[in-house]
Design a protein around this motif. Structure first.
Motif: not given
Ligand SMILES: [Zn+2]
Ligand SMILES: [Zn+2]
Length: 250
Positions: A237-238, A208-210, A231-235
């Protein structure tokens, strides 16, 4: 808008002084409160004047999201002459739950103007409030808060408690901040528990790219570093795990 995290705890936090599920969104002089869990009233009253809230918007009827409406009701009823009132939006049955605690019909209505919630968008002061049902209790909402007169500016999407990350995707627009529960930390979520974990939030955020992900509602004894890593393993962003008292520009 500014987000103030008053309470980031889950059903039973173990940090002394911690509050649960209480978030204030401010624009200029206008404020709303998203959920009001245990400890939330003290966290509010120590930082701002609770009677000036335009509304309290309750996600669902688990106590860690609404129980300090009792303290707010007492404050409005006994601290002012005449008593002040605050608007409250919540799922069906909220007033009955509060009245039931005191075995006193009309208890909540003495200071709280309680209205039902439904899916769709309403305006409260300068805020546009878009509600969407999510998988948790039989009536649980996620919400997107934005500035009604500035529809192209970023908003804040708050998950409430949510058992399926993809329920949140339709609320998320480019530039938004996603404030998501991550109750089970690094995971996994036990079968039958309707909450999220780091991998599910990461997968949602990747799709969804927030603009940013804020994590909250982490249960006690779940590893914060491992949760962030999940979370960072997939996304890319910050990602921030919020703490009570944190503020963020949205
Ligand atoms: Zn909860
Ligand atoms: Zn819940």
């Amino acid at each position: 808008m500014e987000l103030l995290v008053v309470g980031s705890g889950a059903a039973y936090p173990d940090l002394p002084g911690a509050a649960s599920s209480t978030y204030v969104v401010t624009h200029g002089d206008d404020r709303i409160c998203l959920d009001l869990g245990q400890g939330g009233f003290a966290g509010l009253a120590g930082r701002l004047e609770p009677s000036t809230l335009l509304a309290v918007v309750v996600s669902h009827l688990h106590p860690d999201h609404f129980i300090d409406l009792v303290a707010l009701r007492h404050y409005l009823r006994y601290e002012f002459e005449p008593p002040r009132r605050v608007r409250v939006l919540g799922p069906r049955g909220l007033a009955d739950r509060l009245d039931g605690l005191l075995a006193q019909p009309g208890f909540a209505a003495e200071a709280l103007d309680i209205e039902g919630r439904r899916e769709g968008t309403i305006r409260i002061g300068p805020f546009s409030i878009e509600s969407r049902l999510v998988t948790h209790t039989d009536e649980s909402y996620a919400v997107r808060v934005s500035i009604a007169d500035e529809p192209s500016t970023p908003g804040l999407v708050y998950s409430g408690d949510c058992g399926r990350a993809d329920n949140l995707a339709p609320l998320i627009r480019p530039g938004d901040t996603l404030l998501s529960e991550v109750a089970f930390g690094p995971g996994p979520v036990p079968v039958g528990d309707l909450h999220l974990d780091g991998p599910s939030v990461g997968e949602l955020a990747a799709a969804a790219a927030p603009a940013r992900v804020l994590l909250t509602h982490l249960q006690m004894r779940r590893d914060p570093a491992a949760t962030l890593a999940a979370v960072r393993a997939a996304y890319a962003g910050p990602v921030t795990l919020v703490a009570d008292g944190d503020t963020f520009a949205v």
